[in-house]
Design an enzyme around this catalytic site. Structure first.
Site, PDB file in Angstrom:
ATOM      1  N   ASP A 179       0.883  -1.368   0.132  1.00  0.00           N
ATOM      2  CA  ASP A 179       0.034  -0.001   0.169  1.00  0.00           C
ATOM      3  C   ASP A 179       0.888   1.205   0.011  1.00  0.00           C
ATOM      4  OD1 ASP A 179      -2.498   1.664   0.509  1.00  0.00           O
ATOM      5  OD2 ASP A 179      -3.380   0.004   1.022  1.00  0.00           O
ATOM      6  N   HIS A 250      -2.686   3.398  -4.732  1.00  0.00           N
ATOM      7  CA  HIS A 250      -2.009   2.729  -3.320  1.00  0.00           C
ATOM      8  C   HIS A 250      -0.770   2.212  -3.792  1.00  0.00           C
ATOM      9  CE1 HIS A 250      -5.561   3.093  -0.685  1.00  0.00           C
ATOM     10  NE2 HIS A 250      -6.369   2.740  -1.744  1.00  0.00           N
ATOM     11  N   GLU A 314      -9.730   2.991  -5.164  1.00  0.00           N
ATOM     12  CA  GLU A 314      -9.303   4.456  -4.615  1.00  0.00           C
ATOM     13  C   GLU A 314      -8.016   4.982  -5.796  1.00  0.00           C
ATOM     14  OE1 GLU A 314     -10.602   4.634  -0.411  1.00  0.00           O
ATOM     15  OE2 GLU A 314      -8.812   3.642  -0.683  1.00  0.00           O
TER      16      GLU A 314
HETATM   17  C1  ACM Z   1     -10.751   0.030   0.321  1.00  0.00           C
HETATM   18  O1  ACM Z   1     -11.203   0.069   1.300  1.00  0.00           O
HETATM   19  N1  ACM Z   1     -10.032   0.670  -0.235  1.00  0.00           N
HETATM   20  C2  ACM Z   1     -11.223  -1.404  -0.534  1.00  0.00           C
END
Ligand code: ACM
Length: 519
Positions: A179, A250, A314
């Site tokens: 991440d 991410h 995201e």
């Molecule tokens: C998430 O909660 N960003 C998948």
């Protein structure tokens, strides 16, 4: 309702159970009769019962405890089993090895809870109540996700996590390895991913958008050997480890390690120390695609899971909109605009996995078109799962209002800091929406199941992880295995099941004030 006898308070509840009179006593003289293919289940039974009972459970052709694999029992599917306990003996049968492993966990739960203690126990009779059980799961995907990117956990804890999953008949361990705040997956071709991307200087204190930092470096990564060992350990317990290395958002830890992967290689970005959605994303050059194909090759080399998660959630598109190279790529690919590079990127990674015989898994995002071969994890709203299944995707229900266990389980100042905004109590976890739309059998068959999520921005210790997971993960495990009992029946059994959690030192009810203070 009276609390059921603790040893019959099985979680998850078997699909069919009837009690008989009498009991079977496991003792030093008990021998196992093990048919071909049932050896791994016998080994697991011995391993699980040894610490407390010390019973040898040696093999013998005339043993009274039979573990039998029988392909003719195909009605039990891949994971179902039949278990008959009478005063004369025990018969555990399944069509497939995984079914026997599930049955072993039922035998373990049928014993007095002291059988789960991790130390020698004296003075307890290891009696199994006579029962007749036929048990087949409704859903093939019964998962637990753990984010080891925000806070690293050693493999010793991951093994324990898998043990607790297996106790509850969960079968997919979704390991969130990368991440913005850390890269934990070893990649031999690109060592800086873990050397540089595996450490951050400090962490934000409190929720996203804050301006305080703790000044404490955080880091960690796994070796290939550790992860291979973990995959084998999980397989012995009937659990598949599904890795996640997420793209194209991410990825700030990867950008810190290899700036040439970004939309502006001249920038020096550190591993992110904040929480929230980072605006830095991957560039769209061929070298970036090749880099992540190599990463996936190494991921597939370590993890044998048929499903491989590639993130996809995201992903802000502002950097692509500003980048001439990204805009040119979008035009060259005939895309409507730079925002469509999100699904284009996922499409390229999915193709790579499919060519290797694996199935890509992606977090669903509103408006992001995914190839139909992608299995979708629906996290934003409960109806999303059904909508994706109607479009033709395989779907895993991960609705945040029911399955995100980083949200507090109850309101109030007594709870440790948690992801703000939502309360996920036991009722919400039990209420996870799995109801197949009855008139649409195709759609129902594509709803594979559900999984619990544990994001760890605010969770740094195993004790805190387990406080958040239990008993909510018990509720999810119950729903996804059988799920027809109803909340009152489940909570009555949970009262008995808590003795097992206590025996295993799971802090399911430790007052949060006694937990280490999370950042
Ligand atoms: C998430 O909660 N960003 C998948």
């Amino acid at each position: 309702m009276d609390a059921p006898r603790p040893e019959l308070a099985l979680v998850p509840r078997p699909s069919r159970l009837s009690t008989r009179s009498g009991r079977f006593r496991l003792d030093a003289a008990t021998r196992l009769r093990v048919t071909a293919g049932a050896e791994p289940a016998a080994a697991l039974l011995r391993t699980l019962l040894a610490p407390a009972t010390g019973l040898p459970l040696e093999p013998s052709p005339d043993g009274t405890f039979v573990l039998a694999l029988d392909a003719a029992l195909s009605g039990l599917g891949d994971e179902g089993y039949g278990l008959t306990v009478s005063p004369q003996g025990v018969l555990l049968r399944a069509a497939r090895p995984a079914g026997l492993l599930r049955g072993v966990q039922t035998v373990r739960q049928l014993l007095p809870y002291e059988a789960l203690l991790q130390r020698p126990v004296r003075g307890v009779a290891w009696n199994l109540h006579a029962v007749e059980i036929t048990d087949v799961p409704r859903h093939s995907w019964r998962g637990s996700h753990l984010d080891v990117a925000r806070h690293f956990q050693p493999v010793s804890y991951l093994r324990r996590h898998i043990d607790l999953m297996a106790l509850h008949k969960l079968n997919v361990f979704h390991l969130h390895l990368t991440d913005d705040q850390g890269w934990r997956m070893p990649v031999a071709a690109y060592p800086r991913l873990t050397e540089v991307g595996g450490r951050r200087a400090e962490s934000m204190v409190g929720p996203a958008g804050g301006d305080r930092f703790d000044g404490v470096p955080h880091g960690g990564s796994y070796t290939r050997q550790e992860l291979r060992g973990l995959v084998a350990y999980a397989a012995e317990r009937g659990v598949t480890v599904m890795p996640e290395t997420g793209v194209p958002g991410h990825v700030r830890a990867a950008l810190a390690a290899y700036p040439e992967l970004g939309t502006d290689p001249s920038r020096g970005l550190g591993v992110w120390t904040e929480w929230g959605v980072c605006e830095n994303v991957l560039g769209t050059g061929d070298h970036v695609l090749d880099f992540f194909r190599t990463v996936l090759d190494e991921v597939m080399d370590v993890f044998d899971s048929p499903y491989v998660h590639i993130g996809g959630d995201e992903c802000p598109t502002t950097e692509w909109e500003r980048s001439p190279a990204a805009r040119a790529r979008a035009a060259r690919e005939g895309l409507a605009g730079p925002a469509a590079l999100h699904s284009w990127f996922i499409g390229r990674m999915s193709e790579h996995l499919l060519r290797a015989g694996r199935r890509p898994v992606v977090w669903a995002e509103t408006g992001v078109h995914l190839p139909l071969q992608c299995t979708v994890m629906s996290w934003r709203d409960p109806g999303g799962a059904r909508a994706a299944a109607r479009r033709g995707h395989q779907v895993v229900q991960a609705d945040h209002r029911a399955t995100y266990f980083d949200y507090a389980q109850r309101p109030g100042p007594g709870e440790p800091p948690a992801q703000p905004g939502v309360i996920v109590d036991l009722r919400a976890a039990y209420g996870v929406d799995l109801a197949p739309p009855a008139p649409e059998p195709d759609v129902a068959s594509r709803l594979l199941g559900a999984q619990g999520q544990l994001w760890t921005e605010f969770v740094s210790t195993p004790e805190h992880i387990e406080y958040l997971l239990y008993p909510r993960l018990c509720a999810l495990a119950e729903r996804v295995w059988d799920g027809t009992a109803g909340l009152p029946d489940f909570t009555a059994r949970l009262a008995g099941h808590r003795a097992r959690l206590d025996a295993l030192n799971v802090p399911h009810d430790v007052p949060p004030a006694l937990l280490p203070v999370p950042r």
